[in-house]
Design a protein around this motif. Sequence first.
Motif, mmCIF file in Angstrom:
data_model
loop_
_atom_site.group_PDB
_atom_site.id
_atom_site.type_symbol
_atom_site.label_atom_id
_atom_site.label_comp_id
_atom_site.label_asym_id
_atom_site.label_seq_id
_atom_site.Cartn_x
_atom_site.Cartn_y
_atom_site.Cartn_z
ATOM 1 N N LEU A 9 -5.707 -0.203 1.389
ATOM 2 C CA LEU A 9 -4.729 0.691 2.008
ATOM 3 C C LEU A 9 -3.520 -0.107 2.500
ATOM 4 N N ILE A 10 -3.755 -1.220 3.134
ATOM 5 C CA ILE A 10 -2.669 -2.080 3.610
ATOM 6 C C ILE A 10 -1.871 -2.624 2.421
ATOM 7 N N ALA A 11 -2.571 -3.117 1.398
ATOM 8 C CA ALA A 11 -1.903 -3.688 0.220
ATOM 9 C C ALA A 11 -1.016 -2.655 -0.465
ATOM 10 N N ASP A 12 -1.454 -1.410 -0.498
ATOM 11 C CA ASP A 12 -0.661 -0.367 -1.154
ATOM 12 C C ASP A 12 0.636 -0.058 -0.407
ATOM 13 N N LYS A 13 0.724 -0.435 0.852
ATOM 14 C CA LYS A 13 1.939 -0.198 1.641
ATOM 15 C C LYS A 13 2.909 -1.378 1.569
ATOM 16 N N MET A 14 2.463 -2.502 0.996
ATOM 17 C CA MET A 14 3.297 -3.703 0.919
ATOM 18 C C MET A 14 4.250 -3.628 -0.272
#
Length: 102
Positions: A9-14
């Motif tokens: 989820l975090i990686a998809d926002k980067m």
Amino acid sequence: MATPAQLRLIADKMAANVTHCTRDFRYVWVSSQCAEWIQRPVEKIVGKKIQDVLGSEAFLRLLPYFERVLSGETVTYEDKVAYSSIGKRWISATYTPTLESE
């Protein structure tokens, strides 16, 4: 510690290409940014061999970096790579090894 789902989820926002691969060079997961950059849907990347996704020329160019990270080294580099789906691109990358918990 974050769960794999939380990390994705975090990686998809980067605004960066983020992946997790196995020792036998298969994608475990990729960020949506990475999938968009190499012009393939996430579901056509996950579970596939890196060579099959990026192309043989790109894989062979990147293999020395992969081997270094698999030996436990954090690797940072810049290189020009010829991808099968998007052509030649200059990249700046950092690979960090996944260390097993004791």
